[in-house]
Write an enzyme that holds these catalytic residues in place. Structure first.
Site, short mmCIF file in Angstrom:
data_model
loop_
_atom_site.label_atom_id
_atom_site.label_comp_id
_atom_site.label_asym_id
_atom_site.label_seq_id
_atom_site.Cartn_x
_atom_site.Cartn_y
_atom_site.Cartn_z
N ASP A 166 0.82 -1.21 0.00
CA ASP A 166 0.00 0.00 0.00
C ASP A 166 0.85 1.26 0.00
O ASP A 166 2.07 1.22 -0.19
CB ASP A 166 -1.00 -0.02 1.16
N HIS A 167 0.21 2.39 0.23
CA HIS A 167 0.84 3.70 0.15
C HIS A 167 1.87 3.97 1.24
O HIS A 167 2.62 4.94 1.15
CB HIS A 167 -0.25 4.79 0.23
N THR A 168 1.91 3.14 2.27
CA THR A 168 2.88 3.36 3.36
C THR A 168 4.23 2.70 3.08
O THR A 168 5.14 2.83 3.90
CB THR A 168 2.34 2.85 4.70
N ARG A 169 4.35 2.01 1.98
CA ARG A 169 5.57 1.28 1.67
C ARG A 169 6.20 1.82 0.39
O ARG A 169 5.51 2.01 -0.61
CB ARG A 169 5.28 -0.21 1.50
N HIS A 212 -4.10 -1.08 7.68
CA HIS A 212 -4.08 0.34 7.34
C HIS A 212 -5.36 0.76 6.62
O HIS A 212 -6.15 -0.07 6.19
CB HIS A 212 -2.88 0.67 6.44
N HIS A 255 12.53 -5.41 9.62
CA HIS A 255 11.22 -5.16 10.23
C HIS A 255 11.32 -5.39 11.73
O HIS A 255 11.90 -6.37 12.18
CB HIS A 255 10.14 -6.06 9.64
N LYS A 263 4.74 -11.62 4.19
CA LYS A 263 3.98 -10.51 4.76
C LYS A 263 2.93 -9.96 3.79
O LYS A 263 2.00 -9.26 4.21
CB LYS A 263 4.91 -9.37 5.21
N HIS A 291 -0.31 -10.72 15.97
CA HIS A 291 0.45 -9.63 16.58
C HIS A 291 0.19 -9.53 18.09
O HIS A 291 0.23 -8.45 18.67
CB HIS A 291 0.06 -8.30 15.93
N GLN A 341 3.91 4.67 12.28
CA GLN A 341 5.02 4.12 11.52
C GLN A 341 6.38 4.50 12.12
O GLN A 341 7.34 3.74 12.06
CB GLN A 341 4.95 4.58 10.06
N LYS A 385 8.88 2.36 14.27
CA LYS A 385 9.88 1.46 13.69
C LYS A 385 11.28 2.04 13.81
O LYS A 385 12.23 1.36 14.21
CB LYS A 385 9.53 1.17 12.23
#
Length: 424
Positions: free
Chosen positions: A70-73, A106, A172, A182, A198, A293, A296
């Protein structure tokens, strides 16, 4: 001056030589390659690891699903996706292709973000669907995870004739490395499945750490999910600091991923340097869009900072906190230590949304002072989440010296999500 990625730009920070003890940088940052990014990807697809070629797999299929991040990667899909589509249609021009965006837990990726990711041509011509982890009508039960949780996955992926995935591999903070399995879990799994995987017990496990997949219970669940989903093929890339492809791995979802992790481990491993103050970032856009995010990058600092030290986290967080449950659970707690103790008592089947991120942030805040550096985010929101705020790095460093003393030792990690900090 040291360059730190921040949103879509770079901050230049200065630390006096008498304080600066070291800079921890992945060798992937300036890894030299021969050939274009397209050449690297095609070379990987021509030399598959442990599987038939993509062309052989698609030859007699009527339909297929390509899972993408998605847009976060920062997956360079504008390069990888056209190559995949061209190769597929060259062999099977009539195959029905669905691109499934692995949003995990997300929010959906919007059209503007899709165009930024794939390019306008693909967005306008291809069938692209967001996975929605809370939409029960779009999910199907395919088994029970080793952890005991029900494995519910997106129907489109389970029912297609051929399932493949593209992605990228980076360190990660609890799955060891991103990429590979993943794409399935958490990528296209149900919210309940993600929460079971999780759980606090697994997040607290000593093997659920950056760069570790052996004996990692979270990784074990993910491998099982990929097998049950019949993930037939992956294309995973490794990128440098400029988000350019430096290597690619294609083939069997487990074996190709392991090869990519082995390659990246050699580049990303850095030796721990004990410090009183550690400066970190989330590598800039798109990974530094929110506090969720940014946790991390904090874990890299945590791995080399002395207990009671200060972590200066440089992240734009222009998208806010990144999760309602994440935000409100932290804000409404008495403090990080009380919150951590409470989460550690939560059974596997009672995991709440975003609990894993809450748990890790609470762990960090229980042992360190965290100063968030951003001029693109609500300062009060950061303070409400038990962190300090600074609009610029200079003010943050001054505050850190006030806490640890003017002779405090400082370590800088320009990209906290790019390194694996080793104790040996």
């Amino acid at each position: 001056m040291i360059d730190i990625p921040y949103s879509t730009k770079t901050l230049k920070i200065n630390i006096e030589d008498k304080n600066l003890k070291g800079i921890l940088v992945s060798k992937a940052e300036d890894y030299k390659v021969n050939g274009s990014q397209e050449h690297i990807v095609n070379r990987a697809l021509d030399n598959c690891i442990g599987s038939k070629s993509l062309e052989e797999l698609v030859k007699d299929k009527n339909n297929m699903v390509i899972i993408t991040s998605d847009h976060t990667r920062p997956v360079p899909s504008s390069i990888t996706m056209p190559i995949l589509l061209n190769r597929i249609r060259k062999i099977n021009p009539n195959i029905d292709i669905t691109i499934l965006i692995a949003t995990g837990f997300h929010r959906p990726t919007n059209r503007e973000e899709m165009i930024n990711k794939f390019g306008k041509n693909i967005v306008e011509k291809e069938k692209i669907i967001n996975h929605i982890s809370t939409d029960e009508s779009s999910l199907v039960n395919v088994g029970v995870l080793p952890s005991g949780g029900q494995l519910l996955l997106n129907k489109l992926a389970v029912e297609t004739e051929l399932l493949i995935a593209e992605g990228f591999i980076e360190p990660h903070f609890f799955a060891g490395f991103s990429g590979g399995r993943k794409s399935i879990l958490p990528g296209i799994a149900s919210a309940n499945t993600i929460m079971a995987n999780h759980c606090s017990e697994f997040i607290n496990n000593e093997y659920a750490r950056t760069g570790v997949i052996d004996n990692n219970p979270i990784h074990k669940d993910m491998l099982y999910a990929a097998e049950k989903a019949k993930l037939a093929f992956i294309l995973n890339v490794v990128i440098d600091a400029d988000k350019n492809i430096i290597n690619a791995f294609a083939g069997d979802s487990k074996l190709a991923h392991e090869a990519g992790c082995k390659f990246l481990m050699k580049l990303s491993s850095v030796k721990k340097i004990d410090a009183d103050i550690v400066v970190s970032s989330n590598g800039g856009y798109p990974l530094d869009q929110n506090i969720y995010q940014a946790v991390k990058g904090m874990t890299a600092a945590e791995a080399t900072c002395r207990k009671g030290g200060v972590i200066i986290m440089i992240a734009a967080c222009n998208d806010g906190h990144g999760g309602e449950s994440f935000y409100h659970t932290i804000v409404n707690s008495k403090g990080p230590k009380e919150l951590l103790e409470r989460i550690l008592k939560v059974p596997r089947n009672k995991t709440i949304p975003d609990q894993w991120e809450i748990q890790i942030l609470a762990r960090i805040l229980s042992n360190y002072t965290v100063i968030m550096v951003t001029d693109m985010c609500d300062a009060n929101m950061i303070k409400d989440m038990h962190m300090e705020h600074a609009y610029n790095f200079e003010d943050a460093l001054k505050r850190a010296y006030d806490i640890k003393g003017k002779d405090a030792e400082v370590v800088v990690i320009p990209n906290g999500v790019a390194v694996v900090v080793r104790n040996d």
